[in-house]
Design a protein around this motif. Structure first.
Motif, PDB file in Angstrom:
ATOM      1  N   ALA A 233       0.866  -1.188   0.000  1.00 38.64           N
ATOM      2  CA  ALA A 233       0.000   0.000   0.000  1.00 38.64           C
ATOM      3  C   ALA A 233       0.898   1.232   0.000  1.00 38.64           C
ATOM      4  CB  ALA A 233      -0.886   0.004   1.242  1.00 38.64           C
ATOM      5  N   ALA A 234       0.355   2.361  -0.387  1.00 38.35           N
ATOM      6  CA  ALA A 234       1.155   3.595  -0.395  1.00 38.35           C
ATOM      7  C   ALA A 234       0.293   4.785   0.001  1.00 38.35           C
ATOM      8  CB  ALA A 234       1.767   3.817  -1.774  1.00 38.35           C
ATOM      9  N   THR A 235       0.983   5.833   0.431  1.00 38.14           N
ATOM     10  CA  THR A 235       0.272   7.034   0.893  1.00 38.14           C
ATOM     11  C   THR A 235      -0.241   7.875  -0.275  1.00 38.14           C
ATOM     12  OG1 THR A 235       2.374   8.219   1.011  1.00 38.14           O
ATOM     13  CG2 THR A 235       1.589   7.187   3.036  1.00 38.14           C
ATOM     14  N   LYS A 236       0.298   7.613  -1.480  1.00 34.04           N
ATOM     15  CA  LYS A 236      -0.168   8.316  -2.676  1.00 34.04           C
ATOM     16  C   LYS A 236      -0.520   7.261  -3.727  1.00 34.04           C
ATOM     17  CE  LYS A 236       3.215  11.370  -3.445  1.00 34.04           C
ATOM     18  NZ  LYS A 236       3.813  12.564  -4.059  1.00 34.04           N
ATOM     19  N   PRO A 237      -1.303   7.616  -4.743  1.00 29.30           N
ATOM     20  CA  PRO A 237      -1.616   6.620  -5.770  1.00 29.30           C
ATOM     21  C   PRO A 237      -0.343   5.991  -6.359  1.00 29.30           C
ATOM     22  CG  PRO A 237      -2.999   8.541  -6.044  1.00 29.30           C
ATOM     23  CD  PRO A 237      -2.006   8.885  -4.970  1.00 29.30           C
ATOM     24  N   ILE A 238      -0.378   4.692  -6.520  1.00 29.14           N
ATOM     25  CA  ILE A 238       0.812   3.942  -6.945  1.00 29.14           C
ATOM     26  C   ILE A 238       1.017   4.106  -8.461  1.00 29.14           C
ATOM     27  CG2 ILE A 238       1.851   1.636  -7.033  1.00 29.14           C
ATOM     28  CD1 ILE A 238       0.124   0.943  -4.545  1.00 29.14           C
ATOM     29  N   CYS A 239       2.256   4.409  -8.865  1.00 28.45           N
ATOM     30  CA  CYS A 239       2.533   4.638 -10.284  1.00 28.45           C
ATOM     31  C   CYS A 239       2.529   3.312 -11.062  1.00 28.45           C
ATOM     32  CB  CYS A 239       3.857   5.372 -10.466  1.00 28.45           C
ATOM     33  SG  CYS A 239       5.308   4.332 -10.209  1.00 28.45           S
ATOM     34  N   VAL A 240       2.475   3.437 -12.389  1.00 31.46           N
ATOM     35  CA  VAL A 240       2.384   2.253 -13.256  1.00 31.46           C
ATOM     36  C   VAL A 240       3.586   1.328 -13.070  1.00 31.46           C
ATOM     37  CG1 VAL A 240       2.301   1.507 -15.658  1.00 31.46           C
ATOM     38  CG2 VAL A 240       0.995   3.493 -14.934  1.00 31.46           C
ATOM     39  N   LYS A 241       4.774   1.933 -12.961  1.00 31.96           N
ATOM     40  CA  LYS A 241       5.995   1.121 -12.813  1.00 31.96           C
ATOM     41  C   LYS A 241       5.932   0.284 -11.536  1.00 31.96           C
ATOM     42  CE  LYS A 241       9.393   3.952 -15.242  1.00 31.96           C
ATOM     43  NZ  LYS A 241      10.485   4.896 -15.054  1.00 31.96           N
ATOM     44  N   CYS A 242       5.448   0.901 -10.467  1.00 29.46           N
ATOM     45  CA  CYS A 242       5.365   0.172  -9.189  1.00 29.46           C
ATOM     46  C   CYS A 242       4.256  -0.877  -9.226  1.00 29.46           C
ATOM     47  CB  CYS A 242       5.168   1.140  -8.023  1.00 29.46           C
ATOM     48  SG  CYS A 242       6.653   2.095  -7.667  1.00 29.46           S
ATOM     49  N   VAL A 243       3.162  -0.551  -9.907  1.00 24.83           N
ATOM     50  CA  VAL A 243       2.090  -1.544 -10.070  1.00 24.83           C
ATOM     51  C   VAL A 243       2.669  -2.781 -10.755  1.00 24.83           C
ATOM     52  CG1 VAL A 243      -0.064  -2.052 -11.314  1.00 24.83           C
ATOM     53  CG2 VAL A 243       0.179   0.106 -10.093  1.00 24.83           C
ATOM     54  N   ASP A 244       3.494  -2.526 -11.761  1.00 22.33           N
ATOM     55  CA  ASP A 244       4.128  -3.617 -12.501  1.00 22.33           C
ATOM     56  C   ASP A 244       5.072  -4.411 -11.582  1.00 22.33           C
ATOM     57  OD1 ASP A 244       4.715  -5.047 -14.859  1.00 22.33           O
ATOM     58  OD2 ASP A 244       6.616  -3.963 -15.026  1.00 22.33           O
ATOM     59  N   ALA A 245       5.873  -3.679 -10.801  1.00 21.87           N
ATOM     60  CA  ALA A 245       6.814  -4.344  -9.883  1.00 21.87           C
ATOM     61  C   ALA A 245       6.071  -5.176  -8.831  1.00 21.87           C
ATOM     62  CB  ALA A 245       7.698  -3.302  -9.191  1.00 21.87           C
ATOM     63  N   ILE A 246       4.955  -4.640  -8.351  1.00 24.11           N
ATOM     64  CA  ILE A 246       4.155  -5.363  -7.346  1.00 24.11           C
ATOM     65  C   ILE A 246       3.604  -6.647  -7.978  1.00 24.11           C
ATOM     66  CG2 ILE A 246       2.029  -5.277  -5.955  1.00 24.11           C
ATOM     67  CD1 ILE A 246       2.592  -2.177  -5.722  1.00 24.11           C
ATOM     68  N   GLY A 247       3.093  -6.506  -9.196  1.00 19.80           N
ATOM     69  CA  GLY A 247       2.541  -7.672  -9.899  1.00 19.80           C
ATOM     70  C   GLY A 247       3.589  -8.740 -10.126  1.00 19.80           C
ATOM     71  N   ARG A 248       4.778  -8.310 -10.553  1.00 21.00           N
ATOM     72  CA  ARG A 248       5.857  -9.275 -10.824  1.00 21.00           C
ATOM     73  C   ARG A 248       6.323  -9.978  -9.552  1.00 21.00           C
ATOM     74  NH1 ARG A 248       9.964  -6.514 -12.281  1.00 21.00           N
ATOM     75  NH2 ARG A 248       9.065  -4.525 -12.899  1.00 21.00           N
ATOM     76  N   SER A 249       6.220  -9.286  -8.416  1.00 24.44           N
ATOM     77  CA  SER A 249       6.667  -9.896  -7.154  1.00 24.44           C
ATOM     78  C   SER A 249       5.661 -10.921  -6.631  1.00 24.44           C
ATOM     79  CB  SER A 249       6.866  -8.809  -6.088  1.00 24.44           C
ATOM     80  OG  SER A 249       5.612  -8.369  -5.600  1.00 24.44           O
ATOM     81  N   GLY A 250       4.448 -10.883  -7.187  1.00 22.78           N
ATOM     82  CA  GLY A 250       3.405 -11.797  -6.728  1.00 22.78           C
ATOM     83  C   GLY A 250       2.501 -11.179  -5.679  1.00 22.78           C
ATOM     84  N   ALA A 251       2.841  -9.961  -5.242  1.00 23.07           N
ATOM     85  CA  ALA A 251       2.036  -9.301  -4.196  1.00 23.07           C
ATOM     86  C   ALA A 251       0.775  -8.675  -4.800  1.00 23.07           C
ATOM     87  CB  ALA A 251       2.866  -8.226  -3.507  1.00 23.07           C
ATOM     88  N   THR A 252      -0.089  -8.226  -3.933  1.00 24.44           N
ATOM     89  CA  THR A 252      -1.298  -7.531  -4.370  1.00 24.44           C
ATOM     90  C   THR A 252      -1.215  -6.071  -3.936  1.00 24.44           C
ATOM     91  OG1 THR A 252      -2.447  -8.033  -2.311  1.00 24.44           O
ATOM     92  CG2 THR A 252      -2.704  -9.615  -4.107  1.00 24.44           C
TER      93      THR A 252
END
Lengths: 216, 157
Positions: A187-206
């Motif tokens: 989770a983040a204090t500001k809307p999560i950017c596309v690059k981080c969304v991608d990194a989160i997805g690749r890590s297997g996290a939600t």
């Protein structure tokens, strides 16, 4: 009960009944971050008991605003991660709430510039652990804004170190990886950017909070 | 004589439990001496200078704590440096600047913030935050801890 049955029908799984006592404990723990601290055995018990079916709670059964998908996605992601849906829900809720708390703690003048992320990971024993990270340079617990650091000192939640040009979400994921934890939610204090969304997805996290599309 | 209040749970305990423990036991003049040495080291190491910084240092040495024109001017410097660091952080991400360029400004911003906190009216709030920021500015406990502890010893002796 009706809401629970509706939820169960949607995800095709049976949920544990809501337990007021556990709910109170959970609220208390998630408020002060105690369960998410570095290592106290009792601190992890709230989530651990959820996983072991010890009267755990999926509170409210409502969708976490901004989290990945809806209840079907929650069920799908829980299966993919190999955890109970209640645990994933609790982890996402905890991450989102902690991020909201951190957002309030960041001094107003820096709120627009500083992003803080919350990562929840799972160890081999099934215990969930939390880390927080800042978008600013941070080494050895330093680099936190006033307000945030007092909160962190009180709750003893670990802080991920990292350079200034690295996003907080990525630092949190890296910390989870370094600790040998399975990333569960970010989770983040500001809307999560596309690059981080991608990194989160690749890590297997939600993702537990909103994302934002890249500026056109 | 110790003031009896506690700073346990303050941010300083995150980066230096040793200094946080020393602060717990320190008297008000000792706390002021510790904060002064810590922030002056940060200011010197980060090569922070300018008329506002000089005026704030003079106020610190004169024992003029709390709200005042020096603190107000220095707060403007802190805001400016923070903004510059945030901009450089974005530039690093986009490949327009190096991490070293960002770190230099970031350290200077943290040193200025350390000095600003050292001027706080409450000595415990001042020392906890000034030393936390000084350690963030210097990123080397060996540079901060011994002189700060020595300053306390000198003051008490």
């Amino acid at each position: 009960v009706a809401a629970r049955r509706f939820f169960e029908a949607l995800i095709g799984e049976r949920c544990l009944p809501i337990c007021a006592r556990t709910r109170t404990e959970w609220e208390g723990r998630s408020e002060n971050g105690e369960f998410a601290g570095s290592d106290p055995p009792s601190s992890a018990s709230a989530l651990h008991s959820v996983e072991n079916g010890g009267g755990g709670a999926v509170r409210g059964l409502g969708r976490i605003v901004g989290a990945d998908g809806g209840v079907k996605a929650l069920s799908r992601n829980a299966k993919r991660l190999g955890i109970r849906v209640e645990v994933l829900y609790a982890a996402q809720r905890h991450a989102a709430r902690l991020a909201a708390t951190l957002a309030e703690k960041i001094p107003e003048a820096s709120r627009g510039y500083v992003t803080m992320a919350v990562g929840v990971g799972r160890d081999k024993a099934g215990v969930l652990r939390t880390v927080i990270a800042t978008s600013e340079r941070s080494t050895g617990g330093g680099g936190l804004r006033s307000g945030v650091r007092e909160f962190v000192a009180k709750t003893r939640i670990p802080v991920a170190s990292g350079e200034g040009g690295v996003h907080a979400e990525v630092k949190a994921l890296q910390w989870l990886k370094d600790q040998g934890l399975q990333p569960v939610s970010i989770a983040a204090t500001k809307p999560i950017c596309v690059k981080c969304v991608d990194a989160i997805g690749r890590s297997g996290a939600t993702r537990a909070t909103r994302w934002r599309q890249a500026p056109r | 004589m110790a003031t009896g209040a506690t700073v346990m749970g303050g941010g300083l305990s995150l980066v230096s439990p040793r200094l946080a423990a020393a602060c717990d036991e320190a008297s008000e003049p000792e706390l002021r001496a510790m904060a002064e040495v810590g922030c002056r080291l940060a200011v010197a190491r980060s090569e922070l200078n300018g008329p506002e910084v000089a005026a704030a240092l003079a106020a610190l040495l004169d024992g003029r704590f709390g709200a005042g024109p020096e603190r107000e001017s220095l707060a403007g410097v802190v805001d400016g440096l923070d903004k510059e660091a945030f901009d450089l952080q974005d530039a690093v991400e986009e490949g327009r600047a190096t991490e070293d360029e960002y770190v230099e400004v970031f350290h200077r911003a943290r040193a200025a913030t350390s000095l600003l906190w050292a001027l706080h009216a409450d000595p415990r709030t001042a020392v906890d935050n000034a030393l936390y920021e000084a350690i963030t500015a210097v990123e080397d406990l060996r540079v901060i801890e011994p002189p700060v502890l020595a300053a306390r010893a000198r003051q008490s002796g």
